[in-house]
Scaffold this active site. Structure first.
Site, PDB file in Angstrom:
ATOM      1  N   GLU A  66       0.824  -1.199   0.000  1.00 58.29           N
ATOM      2  CA  GLU A  66       0.000   0.000   0.000  1.00 58.29           C
ATOM      3  C   GLU A  66       0.860   1.252   0.000  1.00 58.29           C
ATOM      4  O   GLU A  66       1.985   1.239   0.487  1.00 58.29           O
ATOM      5  CB  GLU A  66      -0.896   0.031   1.248  1.00 58.29           C
ATOM      6  CG  GLU A  66      -1.794  -1.165   1.409  1.00 58.29           C
ATOM      7  CD  GLU A  66      -2.457  -1.206   2.773  1.00 58.29           C
ATOM      8  OE1 GLU A  66      -2.272  -0.245   3.559  1.00 58.29           O
ATOM      9  OE2 GLU A  66      -3.151  -2.191   3.073  1.00 58.29           O
ATOM     10  N   CYS A  84       3.203   8.399   1.523  1.00 58.03           N
ATOM     11  CA  CYS A  84       3.642   7.392   2.487  1.00 58.03           C
ATOM     12  C   CYS A  84       3.821   6.092   1.716  1.00 58.03           C
ATOM     13  O   CYS A  84       2.869   5.617   1.079  1.00 58.03           O
ATOM     14  CB  CYS A  84       2.599   7.238   3.589  1.00 58.03           C
ATOM     15  SG  CYS A  84       2.951   5.934   4.786  1.00 58.03           S
ATOM     16  N   CYS A 132       5.190  -7.319   7.277  1.00 57.79           N
ATOM     17  CA  CYS A 132       6.195  -6.857   8.239  1.00 57.79           C
ATOM     18  C   CYS A 132       6.471  -7.966   9.244  1.00 57.79           C
ATOM     19  O   CYS A 132       5.547  -8.663   9.672  1.00 57.79           O
ATOM     20  CB  CYS A 132       5.694  -5.606   8.971  1.00 57.79           C
ATOM     21  SG  CYS A 132       6.903  -4.902  10.129  1.00 57.79           S
ATOM     22  N   CYS A 146       4.303  -6.190  15.851  1.00 60.49           N
ATOM     23  CA  CYS A 146       3.624  -5.288  16.787  1.00 60.49           C
ATOM     24  C   CYS A 146       2.135  -5.637  16.778  1.00 60.49           C
ATOM     25  O   CYS A 146       1.501  -5.582  15.721  1.00 60.49           O
ATOM     26  CB  CYS A 146       3.851  -3.833  16.388  1.00 60.49           C
ATOM     27  SG  CYS A 146       5.595  -3.355  16.386  1.00 60.49           S
ATOM     28  N   CYS A 148      -0.835  -3.432  15.106  1.00 59.53           N
ATOM     29  CA  CYS A 148      -0.621  -2.982  13.726  1.00 59.53           C
ATOM     30  C   CYS A 148      -1.145  -4.030  12.749  1.00 59.53           C
ATOM     31  O   CYS A 148      -0.813  -5.213  12.865  1.00 59.53           O
ATOM     32  CB  CYS A 148       0.865  -2.729  13.499  1.00 59.53           C
ATOM     33  SG  CYS A 148       1.316  -2.393  11.782  1.00 59.53           S
ATOM     34  N   CYS A 207      -1.727   1.627   7.834  1.00 58.89           N
ATOM     35  CA  CYS A 207      -0.981   0.735   6.951  1.00 58.89           C
ATOM     36  C   CYS A 207      -1.383  -0.709   7.208  1.00 58.89           C
ATOM     37  O   CYS A 207      -1.525  -1.148   8.335  1.00 58.89           O
ATOM     38  CB  CYS A 207       0.527   0.924   7.113  1.00 58.89           C
ATOM     39  SG  CYS A 207       1.225   0.321   8.649  1.00 58.89           S
TER      40      CYS A 207
END
Length: 383
Positions: free
Chosen positions: A113, A126, A133, A137, A140, A364
């Protein structure tokens, strides 16, 4: 607190699932590399500058518009130097068109994205540096999805160039028609894809036609705190802004919210950030997601104030954009205001981030997660 598993965090660590990288693109190479490739293809070296001028200077991808190239070689050079890297899946807009989010499918089916945000005085994009990822976390959306692979340098750069073209078209009313700022705050941990991210930064800041010609001071690189990579970035002779995703001032809570803290504790991460500020003269942005009844207590505001007082730092408080089904929620506004008051009382510069794009899955990873859910539903529905 729940102890989460420690994950590999060395710069350039291999992706959780190896996938073939995309074909080589002009943005993967510096100008000398492009010239060498032209010679290899039997073309004069100056063709590299011509194609680069179209891509970086004019934001043109269509070979038929590259009329200064011989008609007989346009398609061949475009195919070799400008292969398609990003296929649009969804493009959504809100805020009267000032916020635009793009979901891309890469050559291997991975989803990433990027977001364009227009303001009266600037246009910011951005961009993502990884598909998924690996930092885990828990609040997220991208971290919940896990890591697929690192993006290539050109896959990173192409997001910015594409959205620079959107801005140049005048599609963002009330904003300048030129991209001015890039933030590496999309999907992924930028410093875990260190070499390609630094190469992408150099493409973004090198003047056209070799690069996009942005100011280094208008580039922000976010990290959860990969200490060796922060120190390495400080030695790169770049003056980009470092954004540290801290989210908690104490190790007990940060071990849960940012699992890499189990390897590099708050004090060590902040030491690296202050060294970066000292070497570059750039103020460090401390990113802090405000999570209801988790990290928003007054005593944590006071502790954060003591850690940052007198340092070259600015706190950017982020109202949490909850993900579907998540147990995490945003702090109430009165709690947020008290947090701000206490930080400012400690002498720490503090602002609250503009909450753009909530109605288009602005955080995100949310749009990619929504696409995956749609695909799962389609596959589960009998024909």
């Amino acid at each position: 607190m729940t102890s989460l598993p420690l994950i590999p965090t060395a710069p350039g660590a291999p992706a959780a699932r190896r996938a073939a990288m995309p074909p080589q693109h002009l943005a993967d190479l510096d100008l000398a590399g492009r010239q060498a490739l032209m010679t290899e293809l039997g073309e004069p070296a100056f063709r590299a500058k011509q194609v680069s001028t179209h891509y970086f200077g004019r934001l043109v991808r269509d070979p038929q518009l590259m009329t200064d190239l011989p008609a007989a070689t346009r398609e061949r050079l475009a195919e070799r130097l400008l292969p398609s890297l990003l296929t649009p899946v969804r493009e959504l807009a809100c805020d009267d068109g000032a916020t635009r989010k793009a979901l891309w499918r890469l050559h291997d089916g991975s989803l990433v994205e990027s977001v364009l945000m227009g303001y009266p005085d600037r246009v910011t994009v951005c961009i993502s540096s990884q598909a998924g990822c690996g930092m885990a976390c828990p609040f997220c959306a991208t971290g919940q999805a896990g890591l697929t692979r690192n993006l290539s340098t050109a896959e990173i750069v192409d997001q910015a160039v594409y959205l620079a073209g959107v801005a140049a078209s005048g599609a963002v009313a009330g904003s300048p028609a030129r991209l001015s700022h890039v933030v590496f705050m999309g999907m992924g941990e930028p410093l875990a894809n260190y070499n390609r991210v630094v190469a992408a930064i150099r493409r973004l800041v090198t003047p056209a036609p070799e690069g996009l010609g942005l100011s280094q001071r208008h580039i922000t690189v976010s990290t959860v705190g990969l200490v060796p990579a922060i120190r390495r970035l400080a030695s790169e002779d770049l003056s980009v802004t470092l954004a540290l995703s801290l989210h908690a001032p104490d190790d007990d809570l940060r071990d849960e919210l940012v699992p890499v803290n189990q390897r590099w504790k708050v004090a060590e991460v902040l030491d690296a950030a202050w060294d970066y500020a000292a070497r570059t003269g750039r103020r460090v942005s401390i990113e802090y997601a405000m999570i209801k009844n988790v990290n928003d207590q007054p005593w944590r505001a006071d502790l954060l104030g003591r850690l940052l007082a007198g340092k070259l730092a600015h706190v950017n408080l982020i109202p949490l954009n909850p993900t579907p089904g998540s147990r995490w929620d945003a702090s109430p506004k009165p709690v947020e205001r008290e947090f701000v008051r206490r930080l400012r009382e400690a002498g720490v510069s503090t602002t609250v981030r503009d909450t753009r794009g909530r109605e288009i899955d602005g955080a995100c990873g949310q749009l990619a997660a929504a696409e995956d859910r749609d695909i799962d539903r389609a596959e589960a529905t009998p024909a």
